[in-house]
Design a protein around this motif. Structure first.
Motif, PDB file in Angstrom:
ATOM      1  N   TYR A 101       1.771  -6.611   5.228  1.00 24.07           N
ATOM      2  CA  TYR A 101       2.982  -6.559   4.415  1.00 24.07           C
ATOM      3  C   TYR A 101       2.762  -7.208   3.056  1.00 24.07           C
ATOM      4  O   TYR A 101       2.366  -8.366   2.962  1.00 24.07           O
ATOM      5  CB  TYR A 101       4.133  -7.233   5.151  1.00 24.07           C
ATOM      6  N   GLY A 115      13.684  -0.962   2.421  1.00 24.66           N
ATOM      7  CA  GLY A 115      13.015  -0.475   3.610  1.00 24.66           C
ATOM      8  C   GLY A 115      13.934  -0.293   4.804  1.00 24.66           C
ATOM      9  O   GLY A 115      15.101  -0.674   4.795  1.00 24.66           O
ATOM     10  N   GLU A 135       7.623  -2.046   4.948  1.00 22.52           N
ATOM     11  CA  GLU A 135       6.393  -1.402   5.428  1.00 22.52           C
ATOM     12  C   GLU A 135       6.013  -0.245   4.517  1.00 22.52           C
ATOM     13  O   GLU A 135       6.572   0.852   4.591  1.00 22.52           O
ATOM     14  CB  GLU A 135       6.572  -0.913   6.868  1.00 22.52           C
ATOM     15  N   LEU A 136       5.043  -0.490   3.638  1.00 17.28           N
ATOM     16  CA  LEU A 136       4.560   0.534   2.729  1.00 17.28           C
ATOM     17  C   LEU A 136       3.420   1.322   3.371  1.00 17.28           C
ATOM     18  O   LEU A 136       2.595   0.744   4.084  1.00 17.28           O
ATOM     19  CB  LEU A 136       4.054  -0.105   1.428  1.00 17.28           C
ATOM     20  N   LEU A 138       0.391   2.104   2.944  1.00 15.54           N
ATOM     21  CA  LEU A 138      -0.837   1.839   2.197  1.00 15.54           C
ATOM     22  C   LEU A 138      -2.053   2.356   2.954  1.00 15.54           C
ATOM     23  O   LEU A 138      -2.146   2.205   4.174  1.00 15.54           O
ATOM     24  CB  LEU A 138      -0.989   0.340   1.943  1.00 15.54           C
ATOM     25  N   VAL A 146      -0.045  -5.672  -4.764  1.00 11.52           N
ATOM     26  CA  VAL A 146       1.146  -5.237  -5.502  1.00 11.52           C
ATOM     27  C   VAL A 146       1.157  -5.952  -6.841  1.00 11.52           C
ATOM     28  O   VAL A 146       1.112  -7.183  -6.907  1.00 11.52           O
ATOM     29  CB  VAL A 146       2.432  -5.537  -4.711  1.00 11.52           C
ATOM     30  N   VAL A 158       7.658   0.134  -6.483  1.00 17.20           N
ATOM     31  CA  VAL A 158       6.569  -0.807  -6.214  1.00 17.20           C
ATOM     32  C   VAL A 158       5.292  -0.276  -6.852  1.00 17.20           C
ATOM     33  O   VAL A 158       4.857   0.842  -6.554  1.00 17.20           O
ATOM     34  CB  VAL A 158       6.362  -0.975  -4.689  1.00 17.20           C
ATOM     35  N   THR A 160       1.245  -0.732  -7.298  1.00 12.91           N
ATOM     36  CA  THR A 160       0.052  -1.360  -6.723  1.00 12.91           C
ATOM     37  C   THR A 160      -1.122  -1.254  -7.694  1.00 12.91           C
ATOM     38  O   THR A 160      -1.067  -0.489  -8.665  1.00 12.91           O
ATOM     39  CB  THR A 160      -0.330  -0.703  -5.384  1.00 12.91           C
ATOM     40  N   PHE A 166       4.992   3.375  -5.290  1.00 11.59           N
ATOM     41  CA  PHE A 166       5.808   3.752  -4.140  1.00 11.59           C
ATOM     42  C   PHE A 166       7.270   3.526  -4.499  1.00 11.59           C
ATOM     43  O   PHE A 166       7.617   2.518  -5.121  1.00 11.59           O
ATOM     44  CB  PHE A 166       5.439   2.924  -2.905  1.00 11.59           C
ATOM     45  N   ILE A 192       9.528   6.873   2.143  1.00 15.34           N
ATOM     46  CA  ILE A 192       8.933   6.149   1.022  1.00 15.34           C
ATOM     47  C   ILE A 192       8.052   7.135   0.270  1.00 15.34           C
ATOM     48  O   ILE A 192       7.108   7.706   0.832  1.00 15.34           O
ATOM     49  CB  ILE A 192       8.112   4.933   1.495  1.00 15.34           C
ATOM     50  N   HIS A 194       5.411   8.489  -2.617  1.00  9.83           N
ATOM     51  CA  HIS A 194       4.189   8.005  -3.258  1.00  9.83           C
ATOM     52  C   HIS A 194       3.918   8.781  -4.544  1.00  9.83           C
ATOM     53  O   HIS A 194       3.929  10.017  -4.551  1.00  9.83           O
ATOM     54  CB  HIS A 194       2.994   8.149  -2.300  1.00  9.83           C
TER      55      HIS A 194
END
Length: 436
Positions: A101, A115, A135-136, A138, A146, A158, A160, A166, A192, A194
């Motif tokens: 996380y 989320g 919970e991304l 990834l 991040v 978000v 990264t 995201f 979510i 991307h």
């Protein structure tokens, strides 16, 4: 937190031998004191304002209606927080670790903007009362970091370092950068989205307005998507746009390093210190003609030219704020601008006296280095890490120990060096570094 032990036994023993001879074995029993010494990477988080929706990150504080002074968040003591973002009644925290996380959220979650969280003691009725993990999806959670967070009215973005962007939460206007689904249910959603890159380039900075999102690529180009009724997407029209598209106008061909927005007015800052704006200009925020109230393409803000090189910008609900390389703060628009109770509107940038930010004959080097804004309150941070706030004090969001509006900048008693401030609608969060 690192600690260093310093024994005073030798010094005390020497003094005792000279004045009062004692048994050396007794001297060894003298106490050893431990002083905590912080690392330059240590961080603290303070929050204040409306507490009952859980956005302050402290479940115990949520029992109160509001918190009027900065309250240290214990969550940050267990996690290395690297960024914070305040939305409309919720807060997101980015942490630097090698675990699964990387983002935690708390506060209003009616649209799954922080989320999916099943009903639980800590998050009833669409409220998450304590920071909970987001919970991304990834691909490499152990190595991905991040870099930045941005929050709107009911969505979160978000960024990264190696897996792109995201987005999650409400997408009714395409603000998450994906196709709009009519009558989509956002409560309890696990979607979510991307965005790996834009225009073939990595995204280096993100920002959210009320219901739109903006992205700056490594080439300094600005992309936007979401609600465009006031021209806030800068795409040359007033329609909703779900596909992140390049903002047109005077920013084309310019290396943009920052964009700022809270509602429907945007400011952009170039690497050369020039300011551009688009969106709602009902209160003269963009320096347009009085007949123009919505600007749908980016335009150079001519009134900022005489101010020198601008180093930071902020845009609130009805006002704008900039600071130049000399540390001077200028504000314009409508609202509590920081010029006293008799000045509530200005069509051009007006200077807030530097003495109000601590510059005087004893500290002549003091200057403001960054500014931020919520819907109706403003903040500035000096090169000494001191925080000043002013504006409408909704539910104590100014952190001054009361709920009265503040017409001049006033120092906030934060027990650490302030690095970044994020202003929401009715709460504020500060990311700080310990003094020692």
């Amino acid at each position: 937190m690192k600690t260093v032990s310093r024994s005073f036994s030798t010094t005390v023993s020497h003094f005792v031998k000279r004045k009062y001879p004692v048994n050396p074995e007794d001297a060894k029993q003298l106490p050893t004191f431990q002083y905590p010494i912080s690392s330059s990477s240590d961080r603290r988080v303070y929050s204040w304002g409306l507490a009952e929706h859980g956005a302050l990150g402290n479940r115990e504080k949520s029992r109160n209606r509001f918190v009027q002074r900065p309250s240290r968040l214990q969550f940050a003591e267990k996690h290395k927080v690297v960024d914070v973002a305040c939305g409309y009644g919720f807060t997101a925290f980015a942490v630097n670790n090698k675990e699964k996380y990387k983002v935690f959220g708390c506060g209003i979650n009616t649209d799954s903007q922080i989320g999916y969280h099943a009903p639980h003691r800590d998050h009833p009725l669409g409220l998450v009362l304590a920071p909970a993990p987001v919970e991304l999806p990834l691909s490499h959670p152990e190595s991905t970091k991040v870099k930045q967070l941005a929050a709107g009215r009911a969505h979160l973005v978000v960024l990264t370092d190696q897996e792109g962007v995201f987005t999650l939460g409400n997408n009714a206007y395409g603000q998450c950068g994906r196709r709009i689904v009519v009558d989509e249910q956002y409560s309890g959603s696990q979607i979510i989205h991307h965005i790996p890159h834009l225009g073939g380039n990595k995204v280096k900075t993100v920002q959210c307005g009320q219901d739109h999102s903006m992205f700056i690529t490594e080439k300094g180009e600005v992309f936007a998507c979401g609600w465009g009724a006031d021209g806030q997407t800068g795409l040359g029209h007033f329609k909703t746009e779900w596909q992140p598209s390049r903002v047109i106008g005077d920013v084309q061909g310019v290396n943009i390093v920052k964009v700022a927005s809270t509602a429907d007015c945007n400011l952009a800052l170039s690497d050369e210190g020039d300011v551009f704006g688009w969106g709602n200009t009902e209160y003269g925020q963009l320096g347009c003609d009085e007949d123009v109230q919505q600007q749908n393409t980016a335009r150079f803000v001519e009134s900022c030219r005489p101010l020198g090189k601008i180093v930071d910008v902020a845009a609130g609900g009805s006002f704008c704020l900039v600071v130049n390389d000399a540390g001077d703060v200028f504000v314009w628009g409508y609202g509590i601008l920081g010029k006293g109770p008799n000045v509530d509107q200005s069509n051009k940038p007006t200077h807030i006296p530097s003495t109000l930010f601590g510059r005087n004959e004893f500290e002549p080097d003091t200057k403001v280095v960054s500014v931020s804004a919520g819907l109706s309150h403003l903040s500035a941070v000096t090169n000494h890490g001191t925080l000043y706030t002013w504006g409408r004090n909704r539910d104590g969001c100014l952190g001054l120990g009361h709920t009265k509006d503040q017409f001049f900048p006033l120092k906030v008693a934060v027990g650490a060096r302030v690095l970044k401030v994020s202003c929401g609608v009715d709460h504020t969060v500060a990311l700080c570094q310990p003094f020692v």
